[in-house]
Design a protein around this motif. Structure first.
Motif, PDB file in Angstrom:
ATOM      1  N   GLY A 119       1.476 -20.067  -7.025  1.00 31.96           N
ATOM      2  CA  GLY A 119       0.711 -18.707  -7.143  1.00 31.96           C
ATOM      3  C   GLY A 119      -0.323 -17.940  -5.930  1.00 31.96           C
ATOM      4  N   LEU A 120      -0.192 -16.125  -6.649  1.00 31.97           N
ATOM      5  CA  LEU A 120      -0.446 -15.140  -4.895  1.00 31.97           C
ATOM      6  C   LEU A 120      -1.589 -13.703  -5.887  1.00 31.97           C
ATOM      7  N   VAL A 121      -3.045 -14.407  -5.817  1.00 33.30           N
ATOM      8  CA  VAL A 121      -3.898 -13.478  -6.227  1.00 33.30           C
ATOM      9  C   VAL A 121      -4.311 -12.693  -4.775  1.00 33.30           C
ATOM     10  N   ILE A 122      -3.826 -11.059  -5.791  1.00 34.30           N
ATOM     11  CA  ILE A 122      -4.938  -9.588  -4.008  1.00 34.30           C
ATOM     12  C   ILE A 122      -5.845  -9.315  -4.247  1.00 34.30           C
ATOM     13  N   VAL A 123      -6.829  -9.449  -3.735  1.00 32.70           N
ATOM     14  CA  VAL A 123      -8.217  -8.682  -4.443  1.00 32.70           C
ATOM     15  C   VAL A 123      -8.085  -7.482  -2.924  1.00 32.70           C
ATOM     16  N   GLY A 124      -8.522  -6.468  -3.185  1.00 34.10           N
ATOM     17  CA  GLY A 124      -8.352  -5.062  -3.060  1.00 34.10           C
ATOM     18  C   GLY A 124      -8.346  -3.578  -3.320  1.00 34.10           C
ATOM     19  N   ASN A 125      -8.387  -3.050  -3.321  1.00 33.55           N
ATOM     20  CA  ASN A 125      -8.515  -1.423  -3.507  1.00 33.55           C
ATOM     21  C   ASN A 125      -6.575  -0.291  -3.666  1.00 33.55           C
ATOM     22  N   ARG A 126      -6.440  -0.997  -5.038  1.00 32.90           N
ATOM     23  CA  ARG A 126      -4.964  -0.736  -4.717  1.00 32.90           C
ATOM     24  C   ARG A 126      -4.714   0.616  -4.093  1.00 32.90           C
ATOM     25  N   THR A 127      -5.429   1.859  -5.043  1.00 37.25           N
ATOM     26  CA  THR A 127      -5.517   3.393  -4.903  1.00 37.25           C
ATOM     27  C   THR A 127      -5.421   3.288  -2.708  1.00 37.25           C
ATOM     28  N   VAL A 128      -6.068   2.998  -2.457  1.00 40.57           N
ATOM     29  CA  VAL A 128      -6.775   3.339  -1.100  1.00 40.57           C
ATOM     30  C   VAL A 128      -5.812   2.399  -0.389  1.00 40.57           C
ATOM     31  N   LEU A 129      -5.338   0.825  -0.522  1.00 39.38           N
ATOM     32  CA  LEU A 129      -4.642   0.427  -0.040  1.00 39.38           C
ATOM     33  C   LEU A 129      -3.150   1.008   0.023  1.00 39.38           C
ATOM     34  N   SER A 130      -2.601   1.337  -0.969  1.00 35.41           N
ATOM     35  CA  SER A 130      -1.602   2.733  -1.546  1.00 35.41           C
ATOM     36  C   SER A 130      -0.895   3.587  -0.716  1.00 35.41           C
ATOM     37  N   GLU A 131      -2.531   4.313  -0.631  1.00 33.75           N
ATOM     38  CA  GLU A 131      -2.171   5.480   0.057  1.00 33.75           C
ATOM     39  C   GLU A 131      -1.703   4.991   1.513  1.00 33.75           C
ATOM     40  N   GLY A 132      -2.314   4.315   2.539  1.00 32.19           N
ATOM     41  CA  GLY A 132      -2.375   3.606   3.833  1.00 32.19           C
ATOM     42  C   GLY A 132      -0.760   2.682   4.242  1.00 32.19           C
ATOM     43  N   SER A 133      -0.625   2.051   2.909  1.00 28.32           N
ATOM     44  CA  SER A 133       1.031   1.344   3.272  1.00 28.32           C
ATOM     45  C   SER A 133       1.881   1.304   2.530  1.00 28.32           C
ATOM     46  N   GLU A 134       3.060   2.193   3.137  1.00 36.04           N
ATOM     47  CA  GLU A 134       4.299   2.402   1.656  1.00 36.04           C
ATOM     48  C   GLU A 134       4.800   0.597   0.709  1.00 36.04           C
ATOM     49  N   ASP A 135       4.590  -0.444   2.114  1.00 38.03           N
ATOM     50  CA  ASP A 135       4.923  -1.367   1.614  1.00 38.03           C
ATOM     51  C   ASP A 135       3.586  -2.284   0.785  1.00 38.03           C
ATOM     52  N   PHE A 136       2.605  -2.290   0.554  1.00 31.55           N
ATOM     53  CA  PHE A 136       1.658  -1.946  -0.137  1.00 31.55           C
ATOM     54  C   PHE A 136       1.950  -1.256  -1.702  1.00 31.55           C
ATOM     55  N   PHE A 137       2.159  -0.028  -1.397  1.00 31.31           N
ATOM     56  CA  PHE A 137       2.448   0.952  -3.023  1.00 31.31           C
ATOM     57  C   PHE A 137       3.423   0.640  -3.404  1.00 31.31           C
ATOM     58  N   GLN A 138       4.648  -0.154  -2.800  1.00 33.01           N
ATOM     59  CA  GLN A 138       5.780  -0.361  -3.505  1.00 33.01           C
ATOM     60  C   GLN A 138       5.556  -1.659  -3.606  1.00 33.01           C
ATOM     61  N   LEU A 139       4.681  -3.064  -3.358  1.00 36.49           N
ATOM     62  CA  LEU A 139       3.896  -3.759  -4.135  1.00 36.49           C
ATOM     63  C   LEU A 139       3.619  -3.688  -5.035  1.00 36.49           C
ATOM     64  N   ALA A 140       2.644  -2.908  -4.852  1.00 35.44           N
ATOM     65  CA  ALA A 140       1.649  -2.671  -5.899  1.00 35.44           C
ATOM     66  C   ALA A 140       2.094  -2.197  -7.513  1.00 35.44           C
ATOM     67  N   SER A 141       3.465  -1.283  -7.104  1.00 38.88           N
ATOM     68  CA  SER A 141       4.334  -0.685  -8.021  1.00 38.88           C
ATOM     69  C   SER A 141       5.237  -1.864  -8.478  1.00 38.88           C
ATOM     70  N   ASP A 142       5.710  -2.392  -8.150  1.00 40.69           N
ATOM     71  CA  ASP A 142       6.658  -3.945  -8.193  1.00 40.69           C
ATOM     72  C   ASP A 142       5.852  -4.602  -9.252  1.00 40.69           C
ATOM     73  N   LEU A 143       4.391  -5.339  -9.089  1.00 40.79           N
ATOM     74  CA  LEU A 143       3.814  -5.776  -9.800  1.00 40.79           C
ATOM     75  C   LEU A 143       3.194  -5.120 -10.964  1.00 40.79           C
ATOM     76  N   ASP A 144       3.213  -4.174 -11.425  1.00 37.45           N
ATOM     77  CA  ASP A 144       2.395  -3.065 -12.315  1.00 37.45           C
ATOM     78  C   ASP A 144       3.591  -3.016 -12.955  1.00 37.45           C
TER      79      ASP A 144
END
Length: 160
Positions: A119-144
């Motif tokens: 299990g993995l829990v990620i704590v952070g600001n999705r919007t800001v992290l996604s704006e600065g990282s395409e990889d994080f954007f893809q991760l957040a989109s997949d999780l969503d």
């Protein structure tokens, strides 16, 4: 199987944050505090090569700062600030990359995300992290898309 504190790791990008978390864990009352030292707390670099069943990944600097916050902030609600990246601001992603640490570096993000076995829990600001990282954007989109993304208000209201 019954899991213990030894099965948990907390990963953070910065050594100072690691030390802060360790102090907080060790100051927990009762049995929780006594067992806290068994929880691995480390930076992405120090956790490289090790795994735990459960990992909490903390993105410390995941807030909009400076020029981006002053000029591109949109109020979404009383507690939410979103920052807009537009075609008129192509350098904005670079601005964010310098403020989001490991999320902007694919290899370090990969190391951080692959330390968890169960299990993995990620704590952070999705919007800001996604704006600065395409990889994080893809991760957040997949999780969503999978229904595995929990907003701050929902997390605070839950009893995990």
């Amino acid at each position: 199987r019954c899991f213990t504190a030894r099965d948990v790791a907390i990963i953070t990008p910065y050594k100072a944050q690691q030390q802060y978390i360790e102090r907080k864990l060790n100051n927990l009352p009762g049995t929780l505090g006594k067992n806290a030292s068994a929880t691995a707390v480390g930076t992405v670099f120090s956790m490289q090569g090790s795994e735990r069943h459960f990992v909490l990944l903390s993105f410390v600097r995941s807030v909009a700062e400076g020029w981006a916050l002053q000029n591109l902030a949109m109020q979404g609600s009383e507690t939410e600030i979103r920052v807009a990246v537009t075609a008129n601001n192509p350098a904005l992603r670079q601005t964010f990359e310098s403020h989001i640490g490991i999320a902007a570096k694919a290899t370090l993000l990969n190391v951080a995300l692959t330390r968890a076995k169960s299990g993995l829990v990620i704590v952070g600001n999705r919007t800001v992290l996604s704006e600065g990282s395409e990889d994080f954007f893809q991760l957040a989109s997949d999780l969503d898309d999978r229904g595995n993304l929990v907003g701050a208000a929902q997390f605070r209201a839950s009893r995990f």
